[in-house]
Design an enzyme around this catalytic site. Structure first.
Site, PDB file in Angstrom:
ATOM      1  CE  LYS A  74      63.156  49.839  20.727  1.00  0.00           C
ATOM      2  NZ  LYS A  74      62.233  48.722  20.611  1.00  0.00           N
ATOM      3  CE  LYS A 106      60.320  52.196  13.479  1.00  0.00           C
ATOM      4  NZ  LYS A 106      59.764  50.879  13.343  1.00  0.00           N
ATOM      5  CE  LYS A 128      53.662  46.895  16.146  1.00  0.00           C
ATOM      6  NZ  LYS A 128      55.017  46.798  16.684  1.00  0.00           N
TER       7      LYS A 128
HETATM    8  N1  AQP Z   1      57.269  52.895   9.885  1.00  0.00           N
HETATM    9  C1  AQP Z   1      57.546  51.732   9.344  1.00  0.00           C
HETATM   10  N2  AQP Z   1      57.720  51.619   8.007  1.00  0.00           N
HETATM   11  C2  AQP Z   1      57.989  50.415   7.453  1.00  0.00           C
HETATM   12  N3  AQP Z   1      58.082  49.255   8.144  1.00  0.00           N
HETATM   13  C3  AQP Z   1      57.901  49.310   9.481  1.00  0.00           C
HETATM   14  N4  AQP Z   1      57.914  48.355  10.464  1.00  0.00           N
HETATM   15  C4  AQP Z   1      57.679  48.961  11.647  1.00  0.00           C
HETATM   16  N5  AQP Z   1      57.490  50.281  11.484  1.00  0.00           N
HETATM   17  C5  AQP Z   1      57.627  50.536  10.145  1.00  0.00           C
HETATM   18  C6  AQP Z   1      58.130  46.935  10.238  1.00  0.00           C
HETATM   19  O1  AQP Z   1      57.075  46.219  10.859  1.00  0.00           O
HETATM   20  C7  AQP Z   1      57.563  44.923  11.273  1.00  0.00           C
HETATM   21  C8  AQP Z   1      57.103  44.584  12.656  1.00  0.00           C
HETATM   22  O2  AQP Z   1      57.557  45.546  13.532  1.00  0.00           O
HETATM   23  P1  AQP Z   1      57.920  45.277  15.038  1.00  0.00           P
HETATM   24  O3  AQP Z   1      56.729  45.413  15.845  1.00  0.00           O
HETATM   25  O4  AQP Z   1      58.630  43.994  15.238  1.00  0.00           O
HETATM   26  O5  AQP Z   1      59.034  46.353  15.251  1.00  0.00           O
HETATM   27  P2  AQP Z   1      59.091  47.897  15.237  1.00  0.00           P
HETATM   28  O6  AQP Z   1      59.917  48.285  14.060  1.00  0.00           O
HETATM   29  O7  AQP Z   1      59.585  48.277  16.585  1.00  0.00           O
HETATM   30  O8  AQP Z   1      57.592  48.426  15.026  1.00  0.00           O
HETATM   31  P3  AQP Z   1      56.939  49.741  15.588  1.00  0.00           P
HETATM   32  O9  AQP Z   1      55.648  49.887  14.910  1.00  0.00           O
HETATM   33  O10 AQP Z   1      57.908  50.883  15.541  1.00  0.00           O
HETATM   34  O11 AQP Z   1      56.643  49.346  17.090  1.00  0.00           O
HETATM   35  P4  AQP Z   1      57.181  49.917  18.451  1.00  0.00           P
HETATM   36  O12 AQP Z   1      56.596  51.299  18.558  1.00  0.00           O
HETATM   37  O13 AQP Z   1      56.652  49.001  19.494  1.00  0.00           O
HETATM   38  O14 AQP Z   1      58.688  49.922  18.414  1.00  0.00           O
HETATM   39  C9  AQP Z   1      59.086  44.986  11.139  1.00  0.00           C
HETATM   40  O15 AQP Z   1      59.457  44.215  10.003  1.00  0.00           O
HETATM   41  C10 AQP Z   1      59.384  46.444  10.945  1.00  0.00           C
HETATM   42  O16 AQP Z   1      60.538  46.644  10.138  1.00  0.00           O
END
Ligand code: AQP
Length: 329
Positions: free
Chosen positions: A113, A195, A198
């Site tokens: 990051k 992946k 969001k």
């Molecule tokens: N693509 C994915 N497939 C399966 N599981 C996923 N999670 C996130 N993306 C996927 C799971 O969602 C939960 C909450 O996520 P988070 O917001 O704490 O963390 P993250 O992994 O950083 O989610 P994002 O969507 O990728 O957000 P940003 O873009 O802000 O970093 C977790 O249990 C995660 O494993």
């Protein structure tokens, strides 16, 4: 036997997508009777990358509504906003006086990051894993469901808790990582090697759980596929593998069962059409409950306050014990 305490967090960093839903939220909802569950909207973590204040405020409320709409039940589980419980920040300080710079420098997520923040890497991004350790340790958590990418942070949490206990006495419960079974890792539809996230921009990257049927159709039909027509999961063909994975996650089938189901498909078009129907129907109840909740934001805010009020005494007791053990407070 003492009941398990499970802590899960989600960042309000954008619209919740099917990766978050199938990979985490759906399992959180299903596990509500099996343990004491604490669900936290980790808004302080969201601040480690730039956020627009009004947008962030809106996303916190929207994420809460999505979680309640998905079936998080305030009668069974606690759902609250991290910044509503001051003890998260307070314990972070005490733990950061136990953590070493070297430990934090080894966190692979920080390395990844911080590349994106080149030029001005925030100190909060560096100490993020200490805040995560505080989140977990405040509630005497026994289990933390995390994907492979967060496992290193849970190991750090365990290490900090063990070090603290060894130096100052038995204050923290040592949590275990719980790696969810069927690792439903959903990839971006615009690029199936990355992946679904969001915070990745682009209309055709993610299927959001609140997308209309038309939006779902557009995104699925535009999904990048691979050359060839074989409907078969294969690491060399990430496009169709992702579509089969989404089908499997939405129907509860295995990847092999998904392949068998589409054995007679005439190509990717058939798979995409069926996937649209399944996703629209799977997400319909959530979308409908969300519409009801969003007409009454005051009730949702009250539920979040009640969630924070319920967990605060546990957090406060843990911080008091930690401070006392360290010789302050
Ligand atoms: N693509 C994915 N497939 C399966 N599981 C996923 N999670 C996130 N993306 C996927 C799971 O969602 C939960 C909450 O996520 P988070 O917001 O704490 O963390 P993250 O992994 O950083 O989610 P994002 O969507 O990728 O957000 P940003 O873009 O802000 O970093 C977790 O249990 C995660 O494993």
């Amino acid at each position: 036997m003492a009941r398990s305490v499970v802590f899960s967090g989600i960042q309000p960093t954008g619209a919740i997508h099917i990766g978050n839903y199938f990979g985490a939220i759906k399992q959180w909802v299903a596990g509500q009777d099996d343990a004491e569950n604490i669900f936290c909207l980790v808004d302080m973590h969201a601040l480690t990358v730039p956020q627009e204040p009004d947008v962030l405020r809106g996303q916190i409320l929207e994420t809460a509504m999505v979680l309640f709409a998905a079936g998080i039940d305030p009668a069974k589980s606690r759902l609250f906003v991290q910044s509503h419980v001051r003890e998260h920040g307070e314990l972070t300080w005490y733990l950061s006086c136990v953590a070493s710079m070297g430990q934090l420098q080894r966190m692979t997520q920080f390395k990844e990051k911080s590349e994106a923040q080149r030029g001005e890497v925030r100190a909060g991004l560096f100490t993020y894993p200490v805040l995560m350790a505080a989140d977990i340790l405040l509630y005497r958590t026994t289990h933390v469901p995390v994907g492979e990418d967060q496992k290193q942070h849970v190991e750090l949490t365990r290490d900090l808790a063990q070090r603290f206990n060894a130096s100052f006495g038995d204050v923290f419960v040592i949590p275990e990582p719980a790696i969810p079974k069927a690792g439903a890792r959903i990839m971006g539809l615009d690029d199936p090697t990355k992946k679904m996230s969001k915070s990745v921009p682009g209309s055709y990257h993610a299927i959001r759980v609140l997308d209309t049927p038309e939006q779902i159709k557009k995104t699925v039909m535009s999904a990048q596929t691979d050359s060839g027509r074989d409907v078969r999961a294969d690491p060399a063909r990430p496009g169709i593998t992702n579509l089969l994975g989404i089908y499997a996650a939405a129907t509860g089938a295995s990847l092999e069962a998904a392949e068998t189901h589409f054995a007679d498909a005439r190509g990717y078009g058939d798979v995409k059409k069926e996937l649209v129907e399944i996703l629209v129907e799977t997400l319909r109840p959530l979308r409908e409950r969300y519409a009801e909740l969003s007409s009454d934001p005051t009730t949702v805010r009250e539920l979040l306050q009640q969630g924070a009020d319920a967990v605060r005494p546990i957090a406060s007791e843990t911080v008091d014990r930690a401070k006392h053990a360290m010789g302050v407070g």
